[in-house]
Structures are given as structure tokens and as C-alpha cells.
Write a protein that holds these residues in place. Structure first.
Motif, PDB file in Angstrom:
ATOM      1  N   GLY A 164       0.753  -1.086  -0.087  1.00 32.66           N
ATOM      2  CA  GLY A 164      -0.058   0.056   0.189  1.00 32.66           C
ATOM      3  C   GLY A 164       0.586   1.458   0.142  1.00 32.66           C
ATOM      4  N   LEU A 165       0.408   2.333  -0.664  1.00 37.37           N
ATOM      5  CA  LEU A 165       1.025   3.629  -0.707  1.00 37.37           C
ATOM      6  C   LEU A 165       1.133   4.351   0.548  1.00 37.37           C
ATOM      7  N   ALA A 166       2.154   4.923   0.996  1.00 40.85           N
ATOM      8  CA  ALA A 166       2.385   5.584   2.142  1.00 40.85           C
ATOM      9  C   ALA A 166       2.114   4.669   3.362  1.00 40.85           C
ATOM     10  N   ASN A 167       2.578   3.358   3.260  1.00 40.80           N
ATOM     11  CA  ASN A 167       2.473   2.511   4.481  1.00 40.80           C
ATOM     12  C   ASN A 167       3.464   2.730   5.446  1.00 40.80           C
ATOM     13  N   ASN A 168       3.165   2.245   6.804  1.00 37.58           N
ATOM     14  CA  ASN A 168       3.927   2.571   7.972  1.00 37.58           C
ATOM     15  C   ASN A 168       4.872   1.473   8.420  1.00 37.58           C
ATOM     16  N   VAL A 169       5.243   0.625   7.426  1.00 34.88           N
ATOM     17  CA  VAL A 169       5.923  -0.477   7.573  1.00 34.88           C
ATOM     18  C   VAL A 169       7.501  -0.104   8.006  1.00 34.88           C
ATOM     19  N   ILE A 170       7.870  -0.504   9.081  1.00 34.50           N
ATOM     20  CA  ILE A 170       9.241   0.130   9.278  1.00 34.50           C
ATOM     21  C   ILE A 170      10.472  -0.410   8.517  1.00 34.50           C
ATOM     22  N   ALA A 171      10.176  -1.833   7.925  1.00 34.21           N
ATOM     23  CA  ALA A 171      11.320  -2.469   7.083  1.00 34.21           C
ATOM     24  C   ALA A 171      11.097  -2.246   5.764  1.00 34.21           C
TER      25      ALA A 171
ATOM     26  N   VAL B 259      10.271   1.188  -5.102  1.00 36.75           N
ATOM     27  CA  VAL B 259       9.057   1.570  -4.349  1.00 36.75           C
ATOM     28  C   VAL B 259       7.929   1.131  -4.813  1.00 36.75           C
ATOM     29  N   ALA B 260       7.606   1.365  -6.217  1.00 39.51           N
ATOM     30  CA  ALA B 260       6.570   0.775  -6.832  1.00 39.51           C
ATOM     31  C   ALA B 260       6.329  -0.804  -6.594  1.00 39.51           C
ATOM     32  N   GLY B 261       7.459  -1.374  -6.785  1.00 40.35           N
ATOM     33  CA  GLY B 261       7.286  -2.962  -6.564  1.00 40.35           C
ATOM     34  C   GLY B 261       6.627  -3.188  -5.102  1.00 40.35           C
ATOM     35  N   GLU B 262       7.270  -2.608  -4.268  1.00 45.39           N
ATOM     36  CA  GLU B 262       7.022  -2.986  -3.008  1.00 45.39           C
ATOM     37  C   GLU B 262       5.543  -2.402  -2.327  1.00 45.39           C
TER      38      GLU B 262
END
Length: 374
Positions: A244-251, A270-273
Motif C-alpha cells: 500500500g502507498l504511504a504505508n508505515n511498515v518500518i522495514a 518503491v512501486a514494486g513494494e
């Protein structure tokens, strides 16, 4: 300069495709580095305005300025070499006085080179299989490639060289030249790699050799290979639909700072993730459709120069996309180059929209008669 056009021939499909890709880029940039998103939106607005203006200017009139474009491009590259802003040992930008905007001349030079050689090849259309014409073409492109390489900017140099090769091929160069160049380049490539694997080689800069070695042996050069390896892991971690865009996943790559400047050279990571396999495929499909549409307009162009311009733009977007995505996925050694319409960069975005504007004008004039290469 301006003509009475039939606007039913205005290629809305191409505009929708580049706009859709640009919007995806803005969304991913905002997630990678929020502070850059507003600037990219302003760049998109400026690009659209410039594109519309250029699309209404007769491209045959623009091509009359071929030598002015060539000299202007050389002058910009010399200026940035002498007085450009140095970042990490490279002089690729300068600040426009008064407004403080950073400008990268090599991005605009890509478009100027395409326009210049389209006119040059048209003027020498009947002589393209002669040795003197081919050598003159090489001599004309050599200063551009040398000045860009000396910035240093190897990736843009490679991209410009590939675009030039595509254009001169479409201009009708003899297959003897094609086969001859391949006969030289293939063994030369083998010799090149054998030389750079030598620690004491002086053929290329040390950092360039290290990037190639890190690509070939990432386990031996972890400090140099970490960006590409992290990029590959980021793309894989997005799985099917992404985090998801602008996610808060630290990793994640953007939150964990595992990749430097993810909004530019590694925007595809970034797009792939964040958009996953589906989002990555959408970006690649949009790029493919843009290239296809450019080639379709080339097929319908009214003259030789229009066909060459469209093919040059298709080669530019296709080659640059392959280089960027190839680096992000580990297919080729790490070399920084923006992903067209997606990566952050105002000069790159506006320059591409200038090129698209010229192509749109070529499409507007197809009703006057189609060019066919025999």
C-alpha cells in the motif's frame, strides 16, 4: 510556425497514457519522499502546458533550427561542466538564477539530439548507406556523448548512444555497417569484461568497475551491492498487490532508508513494494503502450523526419525504462537513470513532455499524407 489543424487527429490516447503514467509516478514519489510530490505535480502541470504549446507548432519549422539546437545543446553541456553544481563528485546540474530551480541539461539534450538527427538524416536520406555520411553522423554525436560521459554520467551516455543507434538504423543505414559493428562489439565486450575484472585496470573509473564487480559478485562486495539487493528484496516483498502507498511498515525501503534517494533512480523498487506485482505490471504495460503508440504515429508520419523523431522518442523511453528497471531488478549493473514519467525530476519530466508535444504535432499532420519507408 502554426497551421490550421484538424483536431480530430489529436492523439488523445497518447496523452492519456503519459498522463496515467505520470500520475502513478506522483503517487509513488509522494510515498517515497513526500516533500518532492508537490514539485512533481508542478512539473507535470508545466509539462502539460509546454506539451500543448509545442504540439501546435509545426515540427518542420522547428527542424529548421537544427544547428541552433545542436549548438545550444553543446553549449549547455559545456556550461554545466565548467560552472555546474557538483553533487557527489558529479557536475550534472546548475541552478537557474532568480528562481532557484535545479536544471539538468543532459535531459533536454536528449530531445534536442533526436530533433537534430531527424533533420540531419532527412537531409542525407539518399546517402545513408555511404561511409562518409555514417562517419559524419558519428562525429556529430561524439561531442555530446563525450561531454555527458565527462560529467560523469555513464548511464545517460549509454542511453543517448542507444537512441542514436536506433535512429541511424531507422534512417536506412546499410546492414553491412550493422553486421560490422556487431562483429566488433561482441568480442570487444568480452575483452572489456576480462579487463575490468582485473583489480589494477585503468580502462574505466574505479567506482564504475566496483559497481560491475558488485553486480557480478554481490556476496563479495556487500557494501557496494546493498542498494540493488535491497531493491530486489523490496520488489519481492510487495508480492501480488503490495503493502500500500504511504504505508508505515518500518522495514520498507522508504521507512527504513535501505535505498538512497528512492524517489529517483530506484523508484521502481518503491512501486514494486507498495503496489506489488500488479502495480509493477501496470507501469511496464503503460510504458509498452506509449512506445507502441509512438511507433504507430511513426508509421503514419507524413515524411521521413517525422518518422525518425517518433522512433527516436520510442527508443528513448524504451531504452531508459529498460535501464532503470534493469538496475532495480538486478538485471544490469547499478547505474543511475530516471524512469520516464515516473521518477522525480522536473527537467526529465518537462523534457519528455516537450518530446511528446513534437510527436503530437506529427500526428496532427498525418492527414496531409503518410510516409512509407521502402
Amino acid at each position: 510556425m502554426f497551421k490550421q489543424y484538424q483536431f480530430k487527429n489529436y492523439n488523445i490516447r497518447l496523452i492519456i497514457l503519459v498522463l496515467a503514467l505520470s500520475i502513478m509516478g506522483i503517487l509513488v514519489i509522494g510515498s517515497a519522499k513526500e516533500s518532492s510530490q508537490i514539485k512533481q505535480i508542478l512539473g507535470l502541470i508545466l509539462g502539460l502546458v509546454v506539451m500543448v504549446i509545442v504540439s501546435l507548432m509545426d515540427y518542420t519549422w522547428l527542424l529548421k533550427l537544427q544547428w541552433l539546437m545542436y549548438a545550444g545543446g553543446i553549449a549547455l553541456l559545456v556550461f554545466v561542466k565548467l560552472w555546474g553544481k557538483e553533487v557527489a563528485g558529479a557536475k550534472r546540474w546548475f541552478i537557474i538564477p532568480g528562481i532557484g530551480i535545479q536544471f539538468q541539461p543532459s535531459e533536454l539534450v536528449k530531445i534536442l539530439m533526436i530533433l537534430f538527427f531527424a533533420k540531419f538524416f532527412m537531409d542525407h536520406q539518399e546517402e545513408m548507406q555511404k561511409t562518409k555520411t555514417v562517419l559524419l553522423s558519428v562525429l556529430l554525436v561524439a561531442p555530446i556523448l563525450l561531454l555527458v560521459y565527462k560529467q560523469p554520467d555513464l548511464s545517460t551516455t549509454i542511453c543517448l548512444a542507444l537512441v542514436f543507434c536506433a535512429m541511424i538504423y531507422m534512417a536506412g543505414i546499410s546492414y553491412k555497417w550493422v553486421l560490422g559493428v556487431l562483429a566488433v562489439l561482441l568480442p570487444a565486450g568480452i575483452v572489456f569484461f576480462s579487463i575490468i575484472l582485473n583489480p589494477n585496470q585503468t580502462l574505466i573509473e574505479g567506482y564504475q568497475a566496483n559497481r560491475i564487480l558488485a553486480w557480478l559478485y554481490p556476496e563479495k562486495y556487500p557494501a557496494l551491492a546493498y542498494q540493488q539487493q535491497n531493491s530486489i528484496m523490496a520488489i519481492g516483498s510487495g508480492q501480488l498487490t503490495g503493502k500500500g502507498l504511504a504505508n508505515n511498515v518500518i522495514a520498507s525501503v522508504k521507512n527504513g532508508n535501505f535505498i538512497a534517494e528512492p524517489q529517483t533512480d530506484f523508484i521502481f523498487a518503491v512501486a514494486g513494494e507498495e503496489l506489488g506485482f500488479v502495480g509493477s505490471c501496470v507501469i511496464i504495460i503503460l510504458i509498452f503502450l506509449i512506445v507502441f503508440e509512438l511507433l504507430n504515429i511513426a508509421r503514419k508520419a507524413k515524411d521521413f523526419s517525422g518518422m525518425i523523431i517518433c522512433c527516436g522518442m520510442a527508443a528513448l523511453i524504451g531504452c531508459q525504462s529498460f535501464l532503470n528497471i534493469g538496475v532495480a531488478t538486478g538485471l544490469i549493473p547499478n547505474t543511475g537513470i530516471p524512469l520516464p514519467f515516473v521518477s522525480y525530476g522536473l527537467t526529465s519530466l518537462v523534457s519528455l513532455y516537450i518530446g511528446i508535444g513534437v510527436v503530437l504535432n506529427i500526428g496532427l499532420q498525418t492527414s496531409y499524407g503518410n510516409y512509407r519507408r521502402d
